[in-house]
Design an enzyme around this catalytic site. Structure first.
Site: not given
Length: 642
Positions: A300, A290, A269, A167, A401, A334, A303, A452, A446, A288
Site C-alpha cells: 500500500l 486502492h 475467518d 483525503f 484493498h 478511490r 492516499e 479506522l 468506502r 475496493q
C-alpha cells in the site's frame, strides 16, 4: 475450566498450562478425551483431542482495532471478557493502516459532521444505511478525542492541535465548499499508532487474551450464539468458550485475490464462521481496489500521499485525473481513481516498458515535508520499488484493498439474519464490527480514512449495546452435549486429509480466478466464467492434502482452515457480482455502466451452502432514513461526480 481429552489413550499426562494473558480471570474446567481410545474409536475421530471449557460474559474474536475497542469496552463495564486472536494483538492488520481517521474536528478549516455524513453517503454511492452513517459521523469527533486521551501520538499543527490532512472524497458544505481537511493522522503510520495505543489501554482492564488461538466455529443453539470453538496453535488443545455475547472482529478477506494490500492473515475467518452458521454475507461484490499499490509488490501507498499534494501522471506526463474528476482531481473517491488509472493503461498511456502501470509523483514536494508527513512511504518505496521519492515517481497500480461487504449488522453492531418478513431480524448473542461487518456505513465504496473510524466507533458500539442488554454475571446458557463437536469433526477431517492437491495449489487457483474475473471492470462474460471456475475450485477443496498430522504449530493445517474460509468468501463475492446488473461504487460493469436506483438500491444477501458448495442470492432493503430527521436529513441520491 473443564478439560476433556478426545482421542488415543497414548495422550501424555503433562501439566496443562494454556498461554492466556490475564488468566486469573478465566473460569475453566477439564472435560475428558474423544477420538481413538485403546485402538477403539470414540466419537468417530481419527485423531486425539483435548478440550478445555471456559465461561465468560463476553467473547471477542479478533484483536485489531475493532476487537480491542470491544474488549476494552466490555471489560470496562465489568463484564468478564475474553479476547481470542490468532495473532499477537499488535500484529493485527490494523497496524498496516497508513492515512488516518476522519472526524469533523474543524482544526484546519470550518467543518461539520453532517458534511462528513454527506460525503460518506455519496462515497457509498447511496448503498450505505444512512442511520448507521449518521451514527458513525456524529460519533467521530468523540472517538478521535478519546484516542488522543489514551495517548495516540497524532501529528500536530503549529498551534498544537491535531493535524488533519486532505483525503479523497471529503468536501465542505455538502460538496459545494471545496476540499475538506478532515483526516487526523499520525504521520503515515496511523494504524500502527492506534493499534499499539488500544492494546496498551486494553491491558488496563481485567480481560483474558487467548493469544495465537485460531477460532474454528461459532457455537449456535436454538438460533442464539453461545460462544465459539478455538484451537490453541501452540499446544494443540481445543477450547470451547461459552459466552452470553460474542463479538466477531476478524477483519477482511483480501487474500481471496492474487494482488492485494492485505496481510496473509486476512482470510475472512469471522465471515466464514458466520456463513457456516447459516448467516448471509451482505454486499460481498463490493471489493475496493486502492489506486496506489506498488507495481509488482502490491504494498500500500497511502492516499495521504495525494492528500499532501502527490499527483498521478500517465506516460505523456499528463495529470490525467483532471479529465476524470475536474473538481477533486487526484482526491476523487478511490473507485473513481482506480477506474481512471485502468482506462489510461487500457488506452495505451500506461508507463514502463509494458505500459502497464502509472506514476505517482511526490518529487515536486519539499523533502522536509516528505520526511515529516510521509516517512513510512518514503521507506516503503525505496525497499519495494527502488525509488527515491524526492527524485523519482513511484510505480503504482490499483490493488485489492478492502471489503465493503460483510456480516450484516445494525448500527449497534448486532448481527442480522434477515428474512423477507423481517429484514432487520437480529441474531441473539452475536455482534460484529470492523471490516468483517457490514453496518452498512461504506455501502458500495468506502471513503479513505473511514475504516479506522469504523473500527473504533463500532467496536465501542458493540460494548455499549452489550452493556444495555446484559449484566455482568448473568447466567450463561448451558451447552448441549454435542456443542462444538461439528467443528472438531471438520478439524479432524482436514487434519487427516490425503487428497492429490496441496493447500497452496488450490489457494493460487482461487486467487487467479478472482483476479482474472472480478477485477476493477467486470462483464457478464467474465463473471459467468468466474462463477463456473470458483464453484469448481470450491469443489476441489475435497481433494486437499495436509501432510503434517501434528497439532503443535501445524501451519499446514491452519493454512488449510484459512483456505476453507477464503473459498466461502470468494464464492459469495463472485456470485453476488454476477447477479448485480448495474454499476455502483466499486462494482463497475462495462455491460451495465449506469447506477440503477429503481432496481438495485438494495443490499445483496449471499448464502453459501458448505455441504453442496452452492451460493444463493437474495436481497434486503437499505435503510433510507437517519436516526433523527430533525438533526440530520436523508441525503437524496444524485449523479455521483467529483
Amino acid at each position: 475450566m473443564n478439560r476433556i481429552l478426545i482421542g488415543a489413550s497414548a495422550m501424555s499426562s503433562k501439566k496443562f498450562s494454556p498461554m492466556i494473558r490475564g488468566f486469573k480471570n478465566s473460569s475453566y474446567k477439564s472435560s475428558g478425551i474423544i477420538g481413538k481410545a485403546n485402538g477403539k474409536e470414540t466419537g468417530g475421530f481419527t485423531g486425539k483431542y483435548s478440550i478445555v471449557d471456559h465461561e465468560y460474559d463476553a467473547l471477542v474474536i479478533g484483536a485489531g482495532g475493532a476487537g480491542l475497542r470491544a474488549t476494552m469496552g466490555c471489560a470496562e463495564q465489568g463484564f468478564k471478557t475474553a479476547c481470542v486472536t490468532k495473532l499477537f494483538p499488535t500484529r493485527s492488520h490494523t497496524v498496516a493502516a497508513q492515512g488516518g481517521i476522519n472526524a469533523a474536528l474543524a482544526n484546519m478549516t470550518e467543518d461539520d459532521w453532517r458534511w462528513h455524513m454527506y460525503d460518506t453517503v455519496k462515497g457509498s454511492d447511496w448503498l450505505g444505511d444512512q442511520d448507521a452513517i449518521h451514527y458513525m459521523c456524529k460519533e467521530a469527533p468523540r472517538a478521535v478525542l478519546e484516542l488522543e486521551s489514551y495517548g495516540l501520538p497524532f501529528s500536530r499543527t503549529e498551534e498544537g492541535k491535531i493535524y488533519q490532512r486532505a483525503f479523497g472524497g471529503q468536501s465542505l458544505q455538502f460538496g459545494k465548499g471545496g476540499q475538506a481537511y478532515r483526516c487526523a493522522c499520525a504521520a503515515d503510520r496511523t494504524g500502527h499508532a492506534m493499534l499499539h495505543t488500544l492494546y496498551g489501554r486494553s491491558l488496563a482492564f481485567d480481560a483474558s487474551f487467548f493469544v495465537e488461538y485460531f477460532a474454528l466455529d461459532l457455537i449456535m443453539q436454538d438460533g442464539r450464539c453461545v460462544g465459539a470453538m478455538c484451537l490453541n496453535m501452540e499446544d494443540g488443545t481445543l477450547h470451547r468458550i461459552r459466552a452470553n455475547n460474542t463479538v466477531l472482529a476478524t477483519g477482511g478477506y483480501g487474500r481471496t485475490y492474487f494482488s492485494c494490500t492485505s496481510a496473509h492473515t486476512c482470510t475472512g475467518d469471522g465471515n466464514a464462521m458466520a456463513i457456516r452458521a447459516g448467516l448471509p454475507a451482505q454486499d460481498p461484490e463490493f471489493v475496493q481496489f486502492h489506486p496506489t499499490g506498488i507495481y509488482g509488490a502490491g504494498c500500500l501507498i497511502t492516499e495521504g500521499c495525494r492528500g499532501e499534494g502527490g499527483i498521478l501522471r500517465n506516460a505523456e506526463g499528463e495529470r490525467f485525473m483532471e479529465r476524470y474528476a475536474p473538481s477533486a482531481k487526484d482526491l476523487a473517491s478511490r473507485d473513481v481513481v482506480s477506474r481512471a488509472m485502468t482506462l489510461e493503461i487500457r488506452e495505451g498511456r500506461g508507463v514502463g516498458k509494458n505500459k502497464d502501470h502509472i506514476h505517482l509523483h511526490l518529487d515536486h514536494l519539499p523533502p522536509d515535508l516528505l520526511a515529516e508527513r510521509l516517512p513510512g512511504i518514503s521507506e516503503t518505496a525505496a525497499i519495494f520499488s527502488g525509488v527515491d521519492v524526492t527524485k523519482e515517481p513511484i510505480p503504482v497500480l490499483p490493488t485489492v484493498h478492502y471489503n465493503m461487504g460483510g456480516i450484516p449488522t445494525n448500527h449497534y453492531g448486532e448481527v442480522l439474519n434477515p428474512t423477507p418478513e423481517s429484514p432487520d431480524a437480529i441474531v441473539p448473542g452475536l455482534f460484529a464490527a470492523g471490516e468483517c461487518a457490514s453496518a452498512s456505513v461504506h455501502g458500495a465504496n468506502r471513503l479513505g480514512a473511514n475504516s479506522l473510524l469504523d473500527i473504533v466507533v463500532f467496536g465501542r458500539a458493540c460494548a455499549l449495546r452489550i452493556k444495555d442488554i446484559a449484566k455482568p454475571g448473568d447466567k450463561i446458557p448451558d451447552l448441549k452435549e454435542d456443542a462444538g463437536m461439528k467443528a472438531i469433526e471438520d478439524l479432524d477431517t482436514l487434519r487427516y486429509s490425503s487428497g492429490p492437491r496441496t493447500t497452496a495449489d488450490i489457494r493460487h487457483e482461487m486467487q487467479k480466478v478472482m483476479q482474472d474475473n472480478a477485477a476493477v471492470y467486470r462483464t457478464q462474460s467474465t463473471l459467468e466464467t468466474g462463477k463456473k471456475l470458483i464453484d469448481e475450485t470450491v469443489k476441489s477443496f475435497k481433494d486437499v492434502s495436509v501432510k503434517d498430522r501434528s497439532l503443535i504449530w501445524n501451519t499446514d493445517l491452519v493454512e488449510t482452515l484459512e483456505l476453507r474460509n477464503l473459498l466461502a468468501n470468494a464464492a459469495t463475492t463472485m456470485h453476488a457480482a454476477e447477479a448485480r446488473k448495474e454499476s455502483r461504487g466499486a462494482h463497475a460493469r462495462e455491460d451495465f455502466p449506469d447506477r440503477l436506483d429503481k432496481d438495485w438500491m438494495k443490499h445483496t444477501l449471499a448464502h453459501f451452502d458448505t455441504v453442496t458448495g452452492k451460493t444463493t442470492i437474495s436481497y434486503r432493503p437499505i435503510h433510507y432514513y437517519t436516526l433523527d430527521e430533525a438533526e440530520c436529513s436523508v441525503v437524496a441520491p444524485v449523479k455521483r461526480v467529483y
